[in-house]
Design a protein around this motif. Structure first.
Motif, PDB file in Angstrom:
ATOM      1  N   PRO A  86       0.688  -1.183   0.019  1.00 42.28           N
ATOM      2  CA  PRO A  86       0.102   0.095   0.024  1.00 42.28           C
ATOM      3  C   PRO A  86       0.862   1.200  -0.163  1.00 42.28           C
ATOM      4  O   PRO A  86       2.037   1.271   0.656  1.00 42.28           O
ATOM      5  N   VAL A  87       0.370   2.319  -0.621  1.00 42.01           N
ATOM      6  CA  VAL A  87       1.024   3.490  -0.899  1.00 42.01           C
ATOM      7  C   VAL A  87       0.782   4.482   0.241  1.00 42.01           C
ATOM      8  O   VAL A  87      -0.375   4.739   0.504  1.00 42.01           O
ATOM      9  N   ASP A  88       1.775   5.141   0.557  1.00 39.09           N
ATOM     10  CA  ASP A  88       1.510   6.342   1.631  1.00 39.09           C
ATOM     11  C   ASP A  88       1.213   7.331   1.125  1.00 39.09           C
ATOM     12  O   ASP A  88       2.413   7.967   0.401  1.00 39.09           O
ATOM     13  N   LEU A  89      -0.044   7.834   0.952  1.00 38.44           N
ATOM     14  CA  LEU A  89      -0.271   8.985  -0.021  1.00 38.44           C
ATOM     15  C   LEU A  89       0.298  10.526   0.589  1.00 38.44           C
ATOM     16  O   LEU A  89       0.392  11.389   0.032  1.00 38.44           O
ATOM     17  N   GLY A  90       0.530  10.438   1.925  1.00 35.43           N
ATOM     18  CA  GLY A  90       1.200  11.519   2.707  1.00 35.43           C
ATOM     19  C   GLY A  90       0.168  12.575   2.741  1.00 35.43           C
ATOM     20  O   GLY A  90       0.546  13.783   3.117  1.00 35.43           O
ATOM     21  N   GLU A  91      -0.955  12.359   2.460  1.00 32.31           N
ATOM     22  CA  GLU A  91      -2.213  13.374   2.703  1.00 32.31           C
ATOM     23  C   GLU A  91      -3.317  12.862   3.287  1.00 32.31           C
ATOM     24  O   GLU A  91      -3.483  11.599   3.124  1.00 32.31           O
ATOM     25  N   THR A  92      -4.191  13.602   3.698  1.00 31.03           N
ATOM     26  CA  THR A  92      -5.271  13.123   4.514  1.00 31.03           C
ATOM     27  C   THR A  92      -6.625  13.733   3.852  1.00 31.03           C
ATOM     28  O   THR A  92      -7.548  13.111   4.044  1.00 31.03           O
ATOM     29  N   THR A  93      -6.575  14.537   2.984  1.00 27.22           N
ATOM     30  CA  THR A  93      -7.680  15.220   2.358  1.00 27.22           C
ATOM     31  C   THR A  93      -7.181  15.960   0.981  1.00 27.22           C
ATOM     32  O   THR A  93      -6.380  16.434   0.803  1.00 27.22           O
ATOM     33  N   ALA A  94      -8.181  15.720   0.000  1.00 25.09           N
ATOM     34  CA  ALA A  94      -7.729  16.348  -1.281  1.00 25.09           C
ATOM     35  C   ALA A  94      -8.118  17.945  -1.223  1.00 25.09           C
ATOM     36  O   ALA A  94      -7.881  18.562  -2.182  1.00 25.09           O
ATOM     37  N   ALA A  95      -8.746  18.269  -0.349  1.00 25.69           N
ATOM     38  CA  ALA A  95      -9.070  19.729  -0.236  1.00 25.69           C
ATOM     39  C   ALA A  95      -7.804  20.586   0.099  1.00 25.69           C
ATOM     40  O   ALA A  95      -7.863  21.783  -0.311  1.00 25.69           O
ATOM     41  N   THR A  96      -6.804  20.196   0.629  1.00 25.25           N
ATOM     42  CA  THR A  96      -5.586  20.860   0.747  1.00 25.25           C
ATOM     43  C   THR A  96      -4.959  21.201  -0.596  1.00 25.25           C
ATOM     44  O   THR A  96      -4.816  20.408  -1.372  1.00 25.25           O
ATOM     45  N   PRO A  97      -4.390  22.450  -0.719  1.00 24.75           N
ATOM     46  CA  PRO A  97      -4.120  22.852  -1.977  1.00 24.75           C
ATOM     47  C   PRO A  97      -2.908  21.908  -2.512  1.00 24.75           C
ATOM     48  O   PRO A  97      -1.890  21.740  -1.552  1.00 24.75           O
TER      49      PRO A  97
END
Length: 255
Positions: free
Chosen positions: A195-206
């Protein structure tokens, strides 16, 4: 367990078995890696590299070996094919109207499917890659947006060898490619990565979707490399009908 969890219909389970048989007839399929048992029925996003028109059959066969029945995000043209399009809809696959305002509806449909426990298969490059070395191209953000919206894990699935079966311009040249494959039975390798660590929690962050997409493509590239150790730069098999477009070459971000 949610009683509304999506279950693959019989027609799709039968098609997965058929795909495995067809791929086995034309090539020697080697599948490595696995998907954790608790993720095989979703929610999960499988992100695969795209190198040939033969890829969907290869991915269906590989998933069947791992007990996975993914719903595929596929171009709208396939859904317009008589009978085949109806079968695609009945099997639960998701129509993507690329280049239209309706393309966003596909992500909404996919998000709803993941929320119900589906496994979604998506090609994050958005097309058959045209990188000169056939490495994953810079990705579209759809896979990352889907995963971030649903909180679903992303597993990279790398494949190599399907380009030796069907040419880029198929159906043009398809019969020649099939005849050659029946004789030579090239090796097709598929590997389910970690599994990939996307490094983000939400797509709303620019910029979050773009950064997460780059991580997915990085992971795909790393997963693909061991499958082609003797072809690190250029593929041995050259398809004269495949165009080259280096404009979307992926550049790894600094760590």
């Amino acid at each position: 367990m949610n009683t509304s969890t999506w279950q693959p219909p019989l027609i799709w389970r039968a098609a997965l078995l058929l795909a495995r048989g067809l791929v086995g007839l034309l090539a020697r399929l080697e599948v490595t890696g696995d998907v954790p048992a608790h993720l095989r029925r979703g929610p999960l996003v499988l992100a695969a590299n795209h190198i040939s028109p033969f890829d969907p059959l290869v991915m269906a066969a590989a998933c069947q070996t791992r007990g996975i029945a993914p719903r595929i995000m596929a171009t709208a043209g396939l859904f317009r094919v008589p009978l085949f399009g109806a079968a695609m809809r009945h099997a639960g696959h998701i129509r993507v109207d690329r280049g239209t305002s309706a393309v966003h509806r596909a992500l909404d449909d996919a998000a709803s499917a993941v929320a119900r426990g589906s496994v979604i298969l998506i090609y994050p490059e958005g097309r058959i890659g045209l990188d000169p070395g056939m490495w994953p191209e810079r990705g579209k953000t759809g896979a990352a947006r889907l995963a971030l919206a649903c909180g679903a894990p992303v597993i990279p699935v790398a494949q190599w060898g399907s380009h030796e079966v069907l040419p880029y311009q198929a159906p043009r040249g398809m019969l020649r490619g099939i005849a050659r494959s029946l004789w030579r039975r090239p090796v097709i390798r598929v590997h389910f990565g970690t599994p990939v660590d996307l490094g983000e929690t939400t797509a709303a962050t620019p910029g979050a979707a773009r950064r997460a997409t780059d991580r997915i493509i990085d992971a795909l590239t790393d997963t693909l490399a061991p499958l082609r150790p003797d072809e690190p730069d250029l593929p041995r098999h050259v398809d004269p009908g495949r165009p080259i477009d280096p404009s979307r070459a992926h550049r790894r971000r600094p760590a």
